[in-house]
Motif scaffolding. Structure first.
Motif, short mmCIF file in Angstrom:
data_model
loop_
_atom_site.label_atom_id
_atom_site.label_comp_id
_atom_site.label_asym_id
_atom_site.label_seq_id
_atom_site.Cartn_x
_atom_site.Cartn_y
_atom_site.Cartn_z
N SER A 11 0.83 -1.21 0.00
CA SER A 11 0.00 0.00 0.00
C SER A 11 0.86 1.25 0.00
O SER A 11 0.59 2.21 -0.74
CB SER A 11 -0.93 0.01 1.21
OG SER A 11 -1.81 -1.09 1.15
N TRP A 12 1.88 1.26 0.84
CA TRP A 12 2.80 2.40 0.89
C TRP A 12 3.47 2.61 -0.47
O TRP A 12 3.56 3.74 -0.95
CB TRP A 12 3.84 2.21 1.99
CG TRP A 12 4.82 3.33 2.04
CD1 TRP A 12 6.11 3.32 1.60
CD2 TRP A 12 4.58 4.66 2.51
NE1 TRP A 12 6.70 4.55 1.78
CE2 TRP A 12 5.78 5.40 2.34
CE3 TRP A 12 3.48 5.30 3.06
CZ2 TRP A 12 5.89 6.73 2.69
CZ3 TRP A 12 3.60 6.64 3.41
CH2 TRP A 12 4.78 7.34 3.23
N LEU A 15 1.09 4.21 -2.86
CA LEU A 15 0.90 5.63 -2.58
C LEU A 15 2.10 6.44 -3.07
O LEU A 15 1.93 7.49 -3.71
CB LEU A 15 0.68 5.85 -1.08
CG LEU A 15 0.44 7.28 -0.63
CD1 LEU A 15 -0.80 7.87 -1.30
CD2 LEU A 15 0.32 7.34 0.88
N VAL A 25 -2.59 13.61 -7.18
CA VAL A 25 -2.34 12.91 -5.91
C VAL A 25 -1.45 13.77 -5.03
O VAL A 25 -1.71 13.91 -3.82
CB VAL A 25 -1.72 11.51 -6.15
CG1 VAL A 25 -1.30 10.87 -4.85
CG2 VAL A 25 -2.71 10.62 -6.90
N LEU A 29 -2.46 15.23 -1.35
CA LEU A 29 -1.64 14.96 -0.16
C LEU A 29 -1.30 16.27 0.55
O LEU A 29 -1.32 16.33 1.79
CB LEU A 29 -0.37 14.20 -0.53
CG LEU A 29 -0.58 12.72 -0.88
CD1 LEU A 29 0.69 12.13 -1.49
CD2 LEU A 29 -1.03 11.92 0.33
N LEU A 64 -6.92 7.89 -5.95
CA LEU A 64 -6.02 6.75 -6.16
C LEU A 64 -6.69 5.68 -7.03
O LEU A 64 -6.03 5.10 -7.91
CB LEU A 64 -5.58 6.16 -4.82
CG LEU A 64 -4.61 7.02 -4.02
CD1 LEU A 64 -4.51 6.53 -2.58
CD2 LEU A 64 -3.24 7.05 -4.68
#
Length: 117
Positions: A11-12, A15, A25, A29, A64
């Motif tokens: 997941s990291w 991202l 994105v 953020l 995402l």
């Protein structure tokens, strides 16, 4: 536990990859980083502050997913395909709806803080 650890790493990595390749994105953020402290100033209650943060996180999650759809569609073909174009437009529409939800909730919270509602 190992599966959870590996899923977190994946997941990291996703991202980070999205942030490196997509301006939207990165912008969201930055918005999240600003929204976290601002939510506790604007939110009349802790619950409202958490709601303000969660709606920005929801926007990021939808962005995402839209990015993933676009990347997958581009991987299938770079040629113009009407159906793929519609799918990408639908993903973009989902982001628009999330942006509207986010904006409406934040405007409501600001009005609530100012005693307008």
């Amino acid at each position: 536990m190992k599966r959870l650890y590996l899923a977190t790493i994946n997941s990291w990595n996703g991202l980070v990859a999205a942030a490196r390749s997509e301006q939207a994105v990165r912008e969201e953020l930055v918005i999240l980083a600003i929204a976290i402290p601002l939510a506790f100033i604007i939110g009349v209650t802790t619950a409202r502050a958490v709601e303000l943060i969660l709606v920005v996180l929801l926007l990021l999650a939808i962005e995402l997913l839209n990015t993933a759809i676009e990347k997958l569609a581009d991987r299938l073909t770079r040629d113009h395909d009407e159906q793929i174009g519609r799918v990408k437009d639908m993903g973009s529409a989902a982001v628009l709806v999330a942006l509207l939800m986010t904006g409406i909730l934040w405007v409501f919270a600001i009005a609530e803080r100012l005693g307008i509602v």
